[in-house]
Write a protein that holds these residues in place. Structure first.
Motif, short mmCIF file in Angstrom:
data_model
loop_
_atom_site.label_atom_id
_atom_site.label_comp_id
_atom_site.label_asym_id
_atom_site.label_seq_id
_atom_site.Cartn_x
_atom_site.Cartn_y
_atom_site.Cartn_z
N LEU A 257 -1.57 -1.45 -6.23
CA LEU A 257 -1.06 -2.01 -4.97
C LEU A 257 0.33 -1.44 -4.70
O LEU A 257 1.09 -1.16 -5.63
N ILE A 258 0.65 -1.29 -3.42
CA ILE A 258 1.97 -0.76 -3.06
C ILE A 258 2.78 -1.88 -2.43
O ILE A 258 2.29 -2.55 -1.50
N LYS A 259 3.96 -2.12 -2.95
CA LYS A 259 4.76 -3.23 -2.43
C LYS A 259 5.82 -2.69 -1.48
O LYS A 259 6.70 -1.94 -1.87
N THR A 260 5.70 -3.06 -0.22
CA THR A 260 6.63 -2.59 0.80
C THR A 260 7.27 -3.81 1.47
O THR A 260 6.54 -4.66 1.98
N ARG A 261 8.57 -3.86 1.44
CA ARG A 261 9.30 -5.00 2.04
C ARG A 261 8.69 -6.33 1.59
O ARG A 261 8.49 -7.24 2.40
N GLY A 262 8.39 -6.42 0.33
CA GLY A 262 7.89 -7.70 -0.21
C GLY A 262 6.42 -7.98 0.09
O GLY A 262 5.88 -8.97 -0.37
N GLU A 263 5.75 -7.10 0.85
CA GLU A 263 4.33 -7.33 1.16
C GLU A 263 3.48 -6.26 0.48
O GLU A 263 3.96 -5.16 0.22
N TRP A 264 2.22 -6.58 0.26
CA TRP A 264 1.36 -5.62 -0.43
C TRP A 264 0.58 -4.76 0.56
O TRP A 264 0.09 -5.25 1.56
N ILE A 265 0.46 -3.47 0.22
CA ILE A 265 -0.44 -2.60 1.00
C ILE A 265 -1.57 -2.20 0.06
O ILE A 265 -1.33 -1.81 -1.09
N ASP B 189 -7.73 0.49 1.00
CA ASP B 189 -8.00 0.38 2.45
C ASP B 189 -7.47 1.62 3.18
O ASP B 189 -8.12 2.15 4.07
N MET B 190 -6.28 2.03 2.78
CA MET B 190 -5.67 3.17 3.46
C MET B 190 -6.49 4.44 3.20
O MET B 190 -6.77 5.22 4.10
N GLU B 191 -6.90 4.61 1.95
CA GLU B 191 -7.71 5.80 1.61
C GLU B 191 -9.01 5.81 2.41
O GLU B 191 -9.40 6.84 2.96
N ASN B 192 -9.64 4.67 2.50
CA ASN B 192 -10.93 4.61 3.20
C ASN B 192 -10.78 4.96 4.67
O ASN B 192 -11.62 5.68 5.23
N LEU B 193 -9.72 4.49 5.27
CA LEU B 193 -9.53 4.78 6.69
C LEU B 193 -9.27 6.28 6.88
O LEU B 193 -9.83 6.92 7.77
N VAL B 194 -8.46 6.85 6.00
CA VAL B 194 -8.16 8.29 6.13
C VAL B 194 -9.44 9.11 5.89
O VAL B 194 -9.75 10.05 6.62
N MET B 195 -10.23 8.69 4.91
CA MET B 195 -11.44 9.47 4.58
C MET B 195 -12.55 9.30 5.62
O MET B 195 -13.55 10.00 5.56
N PHE C 121 -3.16 -0.57 10.37
CA PHE C 121 -1.98 -0.90 9.57
C PHE C 121 -0.77 -1.16 10.47
O PHE C 121 -0.60 -0.48 11.50
N ALA C 122 0.05 -2.12 10.05
CA ALA C 122 1.27 -2.42 10.81
C ALA C 122 2.27 -1.28 10.64
O ALA C 122 2.19 -0.53 9.66
N HIS C 123 3.21 -1.20 11.57
CA HIS C 123 4.13 -0.04 11.53
C HIS C 123 4.91 0.03 10.22
O HIS C 123 5.17 1.08 9.69
N TRP C 124 5.25 -1.16 9.66
CA TRP C 124 6.03 -1.13 8.42
C TRP C 124 5.21 -0.70 7.20
O TRP C 124 5.73 -0.43 6.14
N GLN C 125 3.89 -0.64 7.38
CA GLN C 125 3.02 -0.21 6.27
C GLN C 125 2.75 1.29 6.30
O GLN C 125 2.29 1.86 5.32
#
Ligand code: ADP
Length: 537
Positions: free
Chosen positions: A436-444, A448-454, A501-505
């Motif tokens: 999991l990637i923690k950005t500004r206290g939230e998890w990405i 999910d990101m890989e699947n969308l890109v692929m 994904f939200a802009h901060w993600q």
């Protein structure tokens, strides 16, 4: 009140005997390294396995001894799968792609007495010889590679070894809870950990694999396991195929593109199984070349099957990708994603979304998802929790013991996978805890990101890891591999991500990096540890 039923043990020799009684003429096919094709029947397989059992006994293998295999997928490996546990010894299938230190560690930890090794794989063992002094004998299997075996002490060829056994059928009584096999986790963090399967757990797992709502292996199927027999026993498929009497086809080293496609066509394979990267390569190959395939099901597991791949195989070739989830600790089949009868009229959009989930637990397995306090999260398809699992083929400890991180006080196995559960009981992995990637206290969710890109047809593979960031704590970096002849447009990838994904993600444009290949682990998954190291450098 006690039942009147026999207390009859669930053990592997009974699968072997049934195969000889019921399916003596069924074929087992191996394509060896030199492209030669070996065919024999379950009847022949039975005779050789009996001889192998006697040869092992005559060579001093005793109940409880670990006997290792260092082999690809072929008929001799299948003989070892049955012969070793049938004399109450323990089958240790070693991952041939491990690094030398890991190999040394697990061979010594398991106390392997003999190692059966493919000729072409002997150099890997030669390198660690001074470190594995406990191994008494190396039995060399001629995999028909055009090479010399490396020099190992106390060697004998597989056929010579077999000749030490006779045809006497001798089966001792086996307690179903005795060890049948041992596998080690691939050790992504720390040393690999040993998981010991019993006869009973393997037998019950086979039955679940054979069920229609499992992987559906029945006598009418022709099965080709691409997933290596050293990777969690090829997901139990060799055992389950013999249980059902499927025609079995072993690909040896022919695991990609043309080599695999030709074998699928020639042997009229109907079910195959492997990790997503293998099917990705096959998909690209099938798009450019024409084959007459009888294939109806491709089981995919080990990593998330990208939805684009599921959709592509179904729409372009009418082949169903059956998504399954499991771990070394779960034998491995835990969940399978079949669509339910009431889903057949759903829109494509919704059906493919369901097929991309990891599915529902197979009969026998129970799952839950809990928050950090151990409380069950709602089954709403969006609240993440850690996946817990229990059942008759889920490990209750490691060889090294029970650790608090891996088991709850009331005995559920903690998978380390972060999942959501929905109202129909379908589980979807959103990430592994450590990815999991923690950005500004939230998890990405990197998955999910890989699947969308692929989902972009010009993109072959994408892996997402976090890099340290002074403002955001961690920021996602996407490594992308374009399909041959295509170019990656980072802006397009970025715009595409905005849909979910939200802009901060979102990653920065320069964090969308084109690479020629993504490093893979010993079992063909994206090697995120390595990618993170690359980033640090
Ligand atoms: P390792 O834990 O070293 O990767 P395993 O082969 O036991 O070795 O892998 C188990 C892990 O693989 C699971 O915990 C899960 O994270 C991942 N995995 C297995 N199947 C799937 C799947 N269908 N989708 C997503 N992840 C999967």
């Amino acid at each position: 009140m006690r039942s009147t039923m026999m207390d009859y043990p669930l053990v592997l020799p009974s699968i072997l005997r049934r195969a000889k009684e019921v399916h003596p003429h069924k074929e087992i096919v191996t394509k060896w390294h030199d492209n030669s094709v070996q065919r024999y029947t379950y009847g022949d397989f039975y005779k050789r396995t009996i001889r192998l059992m006697n040869a092992l006994r005559n060579s001093g293998v005793r109940p409880g001894d670990a006997v290792a295999t260092f082999c690809l997928n072929h008929s001799a490996h299948l003989e070892l799968y049955f012969a070793i546990p049938s004399i109450k010894a323990v089958l240790h299938t070693i991952n041939v792609r491990l690094f030398p230190e890991q190999l040394t560690y697990i061979i010594n930890e398991a106390k392997d007495k003999f190692i059966f090794v493919d000729k072409s794989l002997t150099p890997a063992l030669e390198k660690i010889l001074p470190e594995i002094k406990g191994v008494e004998k190396f039995v060399i299997i001629d995999d028909k590679e055009n090479c010399e075996a490396a020099s190992l002490p106390n060697t004998i060829t597989y056929e010579e070894f077999l000749s030490k056994g006779d045809d006497t059928e001798r089966f001792e009584v086996i307690d179903e809870l005795e060890a049948a096999g041992i596998c080690y986790t691939s050790g992504t963090t720390g040393n690999p950990k040993g998981v010991i399967y019993s006869h009973r757990s393997t037998y019950l797992h086979c039955m679940a694999v054979c069920m229609g709502d499992g992987l559906g292996l029945s006598e009418k199927e022709v099965v080709l396991p691409v997933v290596p027999m050293f990777h969690v026993n090829s997901w139990g498929i060799p055992f389950a195929s013999v249980m059902s009497g499927c025609k079995l086809v072993f690909p040896g080293k022919h695991l990609l593109g043309a080599g695999l496609a030709e074998l699928l066509e020639a042997e009229e394979v109907t079910i195959t199984a492997g990790v997503p990267t293998v099917w990705n390569v096959l998909y690209q190959h099938l798009k450019k070349n024409s084959y007459k395939l009888k294939l109806h099901t491709m089981v995919v597991g080990g990593s998330a099957a990208p939805r684009g791949l599921i959709e592509g195989f179904e729409k372009d070739f009418g082949i169903e990708i059956l998504h399954a989830w499991g771990m070394t600790e779960t034998s491995p089949i835990g969940t399978v994603s079949h669509l339910r009868s009431f889903m057949k009229d759903w829109s494509d959009e919704k059906r493919f979304a369901y097929r991309a989930k990891q599915g529902v637990p197979v009969t026998g397995v129970e799952i839950r998802a809990v928050d950090d306090d151990g409380v069950d999260v709602p089954k709403d398809g969006k609240t993440p929790g850690e996946l817990l699992v229990r059942g008759p083929w889920i490990t209750g400890s490691y060889r090294e013991g029970v650790s608090k991180e891996s088991f709850t006080p009331d005995g559920w196995f903690r998978t380390g996978d972060v999942v959501v559960l929905d109202e129909y009981g379908y589980m979807q992995i959103t990430d592994r805890k450590k990815d999991l990637i923690k950005t500004r206290g939230e998890w990405i969710s990197s998955v999910d990101m890989e699947n969308l890109v692929m989902a972009d047809p010009d993109i072959l593979e994408a892996a997402v890891v976090g890099r340290k960031d002074s403002v955001r704590e961690e920021a996602p970096v996407i490594f992308v591999v374009p399909v041959e002849g295509k170019k990656i447009d980072a802006k397009r990838v970025h715009d595409h991500l905005k849909s979910n994904f939200a802009h901060w993600q979102l990653p920065k444009l320069e964090d969308i990096r084109t690479v020629t290949a993504i490093p893979k682990t010993s079992v063909g998954k994206f090697d995120k540890k390595n990618l993170r190291k690359l980033l640090e450098e």
